[in-house]
Design a protein around this motif. Structure first.
Motif, PDB file in Angstrom:
ATOM      1  N   LEU A 171      11.094  50.415  18.736  1.00 11.08           N
ATOM      2  CA  LEU A 171      11.790  49.660  19.770  1.00 11.08           C
ATOM      3  C   LEU A 171      11.745  48.176  19.448  1.00 11.08           C
ATOM      4  O   LEU A 171      10.782  47.682  18.854  1.00 11.08           O
ATOM      5  N   GLY A 172      12.788  47.464  19.932  1.00  9.32           N
ATOM      6  CA  GLY A 172      12.836  46.036  19.698  1.00  9.32           C
ATOM      7  C   GLY A 172      12.063  45.216  20.706  1.00  9.32           C
ATOM      8  O   GLY A 172      11.872  44.013  20.518  1.00  9.32           O
ATOM      9  N   ALA A 173      11.621  45.845  21.788  1.00  8.84           N
ATOM     10  CA  ALA A 173      10.859  45.130  22.813  1.00  8.84           C
ATOM     11  C   ALA A 173       9.866  46.089  23.447  1.00  8.84           C
ATOM     12  O   ALA A 173      10.042  47.308  23.417  1.00  8.84           O
ATOM     13  N   ARG A 174       8.833  45.534  24.038  1.00 11.40           N
ATOM     14  CA  ARG A 174       7.803  46.360  24.675  1.00 11.40           C
ATOM     15  C   ARG A 174       8.403  47.143  25.836  1.00 11.40           C
ATOM     16  O   ARG A 174       9.063  46.572  26.707  1.00 11.40           O
ATOM     17  N   PRO A 175       8.181  48.450  25.876  1.00 13.12           N
ATOM     18  CA  PRO A 175       8.720  49.225  26.989  1.00 13.12           C
ATOM     19  C   PRO A 175       7.869  49.066  28.244  1.00 13.12           C
ATOM     20  O   PRO A 175       6.639  48.964  28.168  1.00 13.12           O
ATOM     21  N   ASP A 176       8.522  49.026  29.369  1.00 12.80           N
ATOM     22  CA  ASP A 176       7.837  49.001  30.653  1.00 12.80           C
ATOM     23  C   ASP A 176       7.275  50.389  30.916  1.00 12.80           C
ATOM     24  O   ASP A 176       8.005  51.383  30.904  1.00 12.80           O
ATOM     25  N   GLU A 177       5.991  50.477  31.165  1.00 13.49           N
ATOM     26  CA  GLU A 177       5.351  51.784  31.312  1.00 13.49           C
ATOM     27  C   GLU A 177       5.820  52.532  32.552  1.00 13.49           C
ATOM     28  O   GLU A 177       5.592  53.739  32.668  1.00 13.49           O
ATOM     29  N   SER A 178       6.493  51.844  33.464  1.00 10.25           N
ATOM     30  CA  SER A 178       7.013  52.520  34.653  1.00 10.25           C
ATOM     31  C   SER A 178       8.473  52.925  34.507  1.00 10.25           C
ATOM     32  O   SER A 178       9.044  53.522  35.426  1.00 10.25           O
ATOM     33  N   THR A 179       9.071  52.622  33.365  1.00 16.44           N
ATOM     34  CA  THR A 179      10.496  52.891  33.168  1.00 16.44           C
ATOM     35  C   THR A 179      10.695  54.267  32.557  1.00 16.44           C
ATOM     36  O   THR A 179      10.069  54.592  31.548  1.00 16.44           O
ATOM     37  N   PRO A 180      11.587  55.095  33.125  1.00 18.11           N
ATOM     38  CA  PRO A 180      11.850  56.417  32.535  1.00 18.11           C
ATOM     39  C   PRO A 180      12.416  56.285  31.124  1.00 18.11           C
ATOM     40  O   PRO A 180      13.254  55.417  30.857  1.00 18.11           O
ATOM     41  N   MET A 181      11.951  57.166  30.234  1.00 17.65           N
ATOM     42  CA  MET A 181      12.395  57.133  28.846  1.00 17.65           C
ATOM     43  C   MET A 181      12.574  58.567  28.353  1.00 17.65           C
ATOM     44  O   MET A 181      11.698  59.412  28.545  1.00 17.65           O
ATOM     45  N   GLU A 182      13.735  58.848  27.747  1.00 25.56           N
ATOM     46  CA  GLU A 182      14.028  60.188  27.244  1.00 25.56           C
ATOM     47  C   GLU A 182      14.639  60.097  25.851  1.00 25.56           C
ATOM     48  O   GLU A 182      15.409  59.180  25.557  1.00 25.56           O
ATOM     49  N   LEU A 183      14.325  61.085  25.020  1.00 31.45           N
ATOM     50  CA  LEU A 183      14.917  61.212  23.690  1.00 31.45           C
ATOM     51  C   LEU A 183      15.678  62.533  23.631  1.00 31.45           C
ATOM     52  O   LEU A 183      15.102  63.607  23.868  1.00 31.45           O
TER      53      LEU A 183
END
Length: 499
Positions: A181-193
């Motif tokens: 990733l180009g930036a730190r992900p917010d740990e509360s943000t939903p993420m799917e692959l």
């Protein structure tokens, strides 16, 4: 004593009701649940697919021709291989997702970027070993069929790790099993692959039915469908296929696709190759072509190749990044009737190198305005095709309105095809650009203007700001248009700013 819950079909969308039957001896359970250890002997039964079940195993271990009820909830990374007569019907709220949930906390910082280790997915590759698809400049990595979603936004897959330098971008290093990733992900943000390549595998099964289910975020390769109707006489109804990578639905012989939604897919909404007897009706096909596939290779709303006896009726085809409806090469006996086709990037309706079509009673509005499209942008565009009737349509606000084009592609397609016997009649056309209605021959064969049966007659025109509104080798005014034998006796409506 015990209770048996028997599903009964209700009206549209397959709403279910349950009747409690109290019996002393169960002669036959109408619904089976639990692990996939059922015998495949005996007649068809009804089987519930619960969250956590392995759909493929349950189907394989159930009698052929059974009904599979997809329970309410989100089912992840499932697929089925239908057999003859199998029925798949979702309860309201049934969603099958091709994506797996990622934990943002699993990313660690490295060199100013953020990386997740141990991702072992492999992209689909063509026979030559390359990623599949012809791509726009700077979008080559879009051909890899995995998509990363963060807070319901599909991130831009950059071409190399060196190109990754900001939020909204990602890079999958398949050789190192790393996701960057180009930036730190917010740990509360939903993420799917997106990882699952399809939901319905292509089989030669006959008389399959799929209804009332949402299929979302599959890692479908280009020119492959989340649903792929391999055998004849499939019915696909009340289905939503959305946000997947390649094609939403691929239809086969005598497929009926109806009352469905096919939207926001990366390459194409609906496709067919060599199919006969397809019906697509009352379906929304919108915003497909989201990724960097070249439209001229294959991207947009709906594309059929080498089909016969097809009917597109009552559909809403809009905002696709490519043509809305595209028949390309070897199609015959096509009916395009009563559709609303609007705001597609290139052509609204494109009939190319094909024959024997009726395009009637459609509303074709605002198509062909994408940057750089030029004269390819049109409402209805017929290219190198014959025996075509264009009748009763309403067109307005397109880059061009109704245009016929003949070009020399004999070395590619042979001598059979050319623009001939194309009749354009009784349409209502609003023209606000020069050269928006007519015929252009891109060879020295002037007989296509005079001796090939191409006719414009009894059309109603609203001239809104154009001067040489018509096209006959070059843009011409109304008087010249009629002197050439077109639309004799027609008196167009002239709006303010018209000639």
């Amino acid at each position: 004593m015990f209770a048996v819950l028997c599903p009964a079909r209700g009206p549209r969308r397959h709403r279910w009701r349950f009747v409690v039957v109290v019996v002393l001896v169960m002669l036959s359970a109408c619904t089976a649940t639990g692990p996939a250890d059922r015998a495949t002997t005996g007649g068809p039964t009804t089987v519930r697919l619960e969250v956590g079940d392995r759909f493929d195993r349950v189907v394989a271990n159930s009698p052929v021709g059974s009904t599979f009820v997809i329970a309410t909830g989100v089912h992840r990374r499932q697929f089925v291989a239908p057999r003859d007569g199998d029925v798949f019907v979702g309860e309201d709220g049934a969603v099958v997702s091709g994506a797996t949930v990622l934990d943002p906390a699993a990313f660690r910082p490295q060199g100013g970027l953020w990386v997740m280790e141990d991702r072992h997915e492999e992209p689909f590759r063509a026979d030559n070993g390359q990623l599949h698809g012809a791509m726009e400049d700077g979008r080559a990595r879009d051909a890899a069929n995995h998509d990363l979603w963060v807070d319901d936004v599909r991130l831009q897959h950059v071409e190399t790790l060196d190109d990754l330098d900001q939020a909204g971008e990602w890079y999958f290093d398949y050789g190192s099993d790393q996701l960057w990733l180009g930036a730190r992900p917010d740990e509360s943000t939903p993420m799917e692959l997106a990882v699952q390549p399809d939901f319905v595998r292509p089989t030669d099964a006959e008389d399959v039915s799929i209804s009332n289910v949402t299929l979302r975020r599959f890692a479908t390769p280009a020119q492959h469908g989340v649903i792929h109707a391999g055998g004849p006489r499939w019915t696909i109804s009340d289905v939503a296929v959305e946000e997947s990578h390649g094609t939403g639905i691929v239809v086969g012989d005598d497929t009926v696709l109806e009352d469905s939604i096919v939207v926001d897919n990366g390459q194409l909404g609906v496709g067919a190759d060599g199919a006969r007897g397809v019906v697509v009706r009352n379906t929304e096909i919108a915003r497909n072509g989201q990724l960097g596939y070249l439209w001229a290779w294959e991207a947009g709303g709906l594309k059929f190749k080498d089909t016969a006896d097809t009917r597109l009726e009552g559909n809403h085809v809009h905002d696709n990044h490519g043509p809305g409806i595209w028949y390309d090469l070897g199609n015959t006996a096509a009916l395009v009737d009563g559709n609303r086709v609007e705001d597609n990037d290139v052509m609204g309706i494109f009939y190319e190198i094909s024959s024997d079509a009726t395009i009637r009673d459609n509303e074709v509005l605002g198509n062909g305005h994408a940057e750089g499209i030029g004269t390819l942008g049109a409402g209805i565009f017929v290219s190198i095709s014959f025996d075509v009737l264009i009748e009763g349509n309403i067109t307005a606000g397109n880059n061009q309105e109704i245009v016929l084009v003949h070009a020399d592609r004999r070395e590619e397609i042979g001598e059979e095809y050319g623009v001939r016997d194309v009749v354009v009649r009784r349409n209502r056309v609003t023209i606000d650009n020069d050269g928006s209605v007519g015929l252009y021959v891109d060879t020295d064969e002037d007989e296509y203007y005079t001796d090939r049966g191409n006719r414009f007659e009894d059309n109603t025109y609203v001239l809104d700001g154009c001067e040489r509104c018509f096209l006959w080798e070059e843009p011409v005014d109304l008087a010249t248009w009629q002197e050439l034998g077109n639309d004799l006796g027609v008196n167009p409506e002239i709006r303010d700013g018209g000639p």
